[in-house]
Scaffold this motif. Structure first.
Motif, short mmCIF file in Angstrom:
data_model
loop_
_atom_site.label_atom_id
_atom_site.label_comp_id
_atom_site.label_asym_id
_atom_site.label_seq_id
_atom_site.Cartn_x
_atom_site.Cartn_y
_atom_site.Cartn_z
N LEU A 1 22.86 37.26 21.95
CA LEU A 1 23.44 38.45 22.57
C LEU A 1 22.77 38.55 23.93
N ASP A 2 23.52 38.21 24.98
CA ASP A 2 22.92 38.17 26.32
C ASP A 2 22.68 39.56 26.88
N SER A 3 23.58 40.47 26.61
CA SER A 3 23.37 41.82 27.12
C SER A 3 24.23 42.79 26.34
N LEU A 4 23.74 44.00 26.28
CA LEU A 4 24.50 45.10 25.70
C LEU A 4 24.12 46.33 26.51
N ASP A 5 25.05 46.80 27.30
CA ASP A 5 24.80 47.96 28.15
C ASP A 5 25.35 49.21 27.49
N PHE A 6 24.48 50.22 27.33
CA PHE A 6 24.89 51.52 26.81
C PHE A 6 25.12 52.43 28.02
N ARG A 7 26.37 52.74 28.31
CA ARG A 7 26.71 53.50 29.51
C ARG A 7 27.02 54.96 29.22
N HIS A 8 27.49 55.23 28.02
CA HIS A 8 27.93 56.59 27.69
C HIS A 8 27.88 56.74 26.18
N PRO A 9 27.39 57.87 25.67
CA PRO A 9 27.37 58.04 24.21
C PRO A 9 28.77 58.18 23.63
N VAL A 10 28.92 57.74 22.40
CA VAL A 10 30.17 57.91 21.66
C VAL A 10 29.89 58.97 20.62
N ARG A 11 30.77 59.94 20.52
CA ARG A 11 30.52 61.12 19.68
C ARG A 11 31.30 61.07 18.36
N LEU A 12 30.78 61.82 17.41
CA LEU A 12 31.43 62.00 16.12
C LEU A 12 32.89 62.40 16.32
#
Length: 167
Positions: free
Chosen positions: A69-80
């Protein structure tokens, strides 16, 4: 032996990125969230891995294993209660390995707003019936965008291989 491999490769019919593209949809349920009501990162990583593996399997017509897994960018939360749309597409193909890009979108079902929340690059290897790496069809690039993405994937691969040499 190399002659046999080259002959085998000639008989493998190439595929375009669009022919193996996957779109997967999930609903974020309470069991998928943390105490803030946001999607757990581990759950999202699981879905990303599945979507990527499906695209790689569709391209190779083989069972695949995750290599990196070269990269995983978290840009914005995902909500319920939001819908998660994962779009997986091959970006690069080698002899036995494939890189897949997975774009993750969250859709608010009340407003209809959709936002790119994550992007990941995962490398998979195709396996034969004995669990050994096996050759995969070439990737047929049709557009300038596909050629650009392919070159970027080659750079990521070079970086990954150099990093492994140092270890």
């Amino acid at each position: 032996m190399d002659k046999d491999l080259n002959e085998h490769k000639k008989h493998l019919k190439g595929k375009t990125p669009g022919q193996s593209e996957i779109e997967m949809t999930q609903l974020v349920l309470p069991n998928d969230t943390n105490i803030l009501g946001n999607l757990l990162g581990g759950q999202l990583m699981h879905w990303i891995d599945i979507a990527g593996a499906l695209a790689a399997s569709r391209h190779s017509n083989k069972v695949v294993a995750t290599v990196a897994l070269d990269s995983l960018d978290f840009r914005h939360p995902v909500r319920l209660g939001e819908m998660v749309i994962l779009k997986a597409r091959l970006t690069w193909v080698g002899r036995t390995s494939m890189e897949v890009s997975v774009d993750v979108y969250a859709e608010n079902m009340k407003t209809g707003n959709t936002i790119l929340t994550n992007k990941a690059f995962i490398t998979f290897v195709a396996l034969d019936d004995d669990g050994k790496p096996t050759e995969v069809p070439p990737l047929i690039l049709e557009t300038e965008e596909e050629r650009r993405v392919y070159k970027e994937a080659e750079k990521r691969r070079e970086y990954r291989l150099k990093r492994r040499e140092k270890e």
